[in-house]
Design a protein around this motif. Structure first.
Motif, PDB file in Angstrom:
ATOM      1  N   HIS A 174      42.460  31.011  49.941  1.00  0.00           N
ATOM      2  CA  HIS A 174      41.570  29.894  49.630  1.00  0.00           C
ATOM      3  C   HIS A 174      41.927  28.691  50.493  1.00  0.00           C
ATOM      4  N   CYS A 194      37.590  34.101  45.797  1.00  0.00           N
ATOM      5  CA  CYS A 194      38.958  34.482  45.420  1.00  0.00           C
ATOM      6  C   CYS A 194      38.908  35.620  44.402  1.00  0.00           C
ATOM      7  N   CYS A 232      37.797  30.529  43.201  1.00  0.00           N
ATOM      8  CA  CYS A 232      36.346  30.551  43.287  1.00  0.00           C
ATOM      9  C   CYS A 232      35.878  31.993  43.389  1.00  0.00           C
ATOM     10  N   HIS A 286      35.390  27.612  49.510  1.00  0.00           N
ATOM     11  CA  HIS A 286      36.370  28.520  50.107  1.00  0.00           C
ATOM     12  C   HIS A 286      35.940  28.802  51.544  1.00  0.00           C
TER      13      HIS A 286
HETATM   14 ZN   LIG Z   1      38.527  30.700  46.794  1.00  0.00          ZN
END
Ligand SMILES: [Zn+2]
Length: 377
Positions: free
Chosen positions: A141, A104, A101, A178
């Motif tokens: 994550h 990340c 995401c 996340h």
């Molecule tokens: Zn993430």
């Protein structure tokens, strides 16, 4: 580039420490974050995405609206559009990759400060409610589930005492799958100021605090006649705060089983794709902060049924893009379209409804209040 490589070292921040008002103080994480914010806004070495959003933010509008005598700050703020429109948890389609995401894959130029043994990175929040807003994101994550992070939340609040720490639960306003907290300068949001005023015995409209628990080291209140249900707890003992957070989430989970059969609200406890499992925590927005000068912790819990008021689901021109997450719970109502801003500016009844639509019901609140009396420490 790995998230850990996004850490700004003290030597990279040297020039920015020099620009701070408190430049002669001992360097701690509060100061590092101040310097990081300056670095991220620097036109040469900073984060272009944040610099651009600050420009958009500065063109925003705001208005004060009184809802049953309680002032709410209504804002038009396009930097919050991605959060406002997000349906990370509501949209149970499988096209979201829950393993990678935006937290990340950080943006170009986006840097931060690693805290708590490199378990979290503190980043500037590009969705700016107030300049200096932060996202405190888990380095790896992990799901947006508070269980397992209570102690971190209390320790982060203790350590970052310039800040208020915020948490939005899944289906209660979180826009990223996340694990993350948010943070902002303490006592800047209108609702935070109102909570402090209520604790000091002042009145805000007809709102007042009802005492649920009062011992020499812990006080718990439930507000009456406020915008929405809220529980406020104060203690000088970090361990009691930690125990209370766990206790509260346990009691909230118990009453959350009543969230079923409401239109446009997910029944509680169903499978959520972004959580890769069944919903396991009550829907809640949390504020936590620590005052070193009085050695006191203050937390506010907003128990919710959903983050989407019914006006969000209206069709065509009647739709209002609105979500009640922690900033809105703290009286800062964010719109991203001029027409929604103009409409709400003149319709305190719609704002009142939005808070009511998203909160737990009166019956649920009374049941929760009763079960909260059992907290022992
Ligand atoms: Zn993430």
């Amino acid at each position: 580039m790995m998230i850990k490589d996004r850490h700004l070292t003290d030597s990279e921040l040297t020039d920015f420490f020099m620009k701070l008002e408190h430049k002669n103080s001992k360097i701690d994480n509060n100061l590092r974050i101040e310097a990081m914010l300056l670095q991220q806004m620097d036109p040469t070495v900073g984060w272009p995405g944040l610099i651009n959003n600050m420009k958009i933010f500065s063109k925003g509008q705001s208005a004060e609206v009184k809802v049953n005598g309680i002032p709410v700050k209504l804002v038009l703020n396009k930097t919050r559009t991605p959060s406002l429109k997000s349906n990370t948890f509501e949209n149970n389609v499988n096209n979201i990759n829950p393993e990678r995401c935006l937290l990340c894959e950080l943006d170009k130029g986006q840097r931060g400060i690693l805290i708590k043994d490199k378990k979290y990175i503190v980043l500037a929040n590009p969705g700016i409610t107030l300049p200096g807003d932060l996202t405190i994101s888990s380095v790896k994550h992990e799901k947006q589930i508070l269980t397992g992070h209570f102690q971190d939340m209390v320790e982060i609040a203790t350590n970052l005492f310039h800040l208020s720490i915020y948490f939005n639960g899944a289906l209660a306003g979180a826009s990223s799958p996340h694990f993350h907290f948010q943070a902002g300068y303490k006592d800047k949001l209108i609702g935070e100021q109102q909570i402090q005023a209520l604790l000091a015995g002042k009145s805000i409209g007809n709102a007042y605090l009802n005492n649920i628990i009062s011992t020499h080291n812990c006080k718990l209140f439930s507000a009456e006649n406020y915008l929405q249900p809220i529980h406020v707890v104060t203690t000088k003992n970090s361990n009691i705060m930690l125990q209370f957070c766990r206790f509260y989430m346990d009691k909230l989970l118990h009453i959350s089983k009543n969230i079923k059969g409401y239109s446009n609200i997910h029944n509680f406890g169903e499978y959520i794709n972004s959580l890769k499992g069944k919903e396991s925590e009550g829907r809640v927005n949390i504020l936590l902060k620590y005052y070193p000068e009085s050695d006191e912790y203050i937390a506010a819990f907003f128990p919710k049924r959903t983050n989407r008021p019914q006006c969000y689901f209206k069709k065509g021109k009647n739709q209002i893009i609105l979500g009640i997450a922690i900033k809105e719970s703290l009286g800062n109502l964010i719109t991203c379209r001029k027409k929604d801003f103009e409409l709400l500016k003149n319709s305190s009844d719609l704002i009142e409804e939005a808070y009511k639509d998203t909160s737990i019901t009166r019956t649920m609140l009374l049941e929760l209040n009763k079960s909260l009396k059992d907290f022992s420490h």
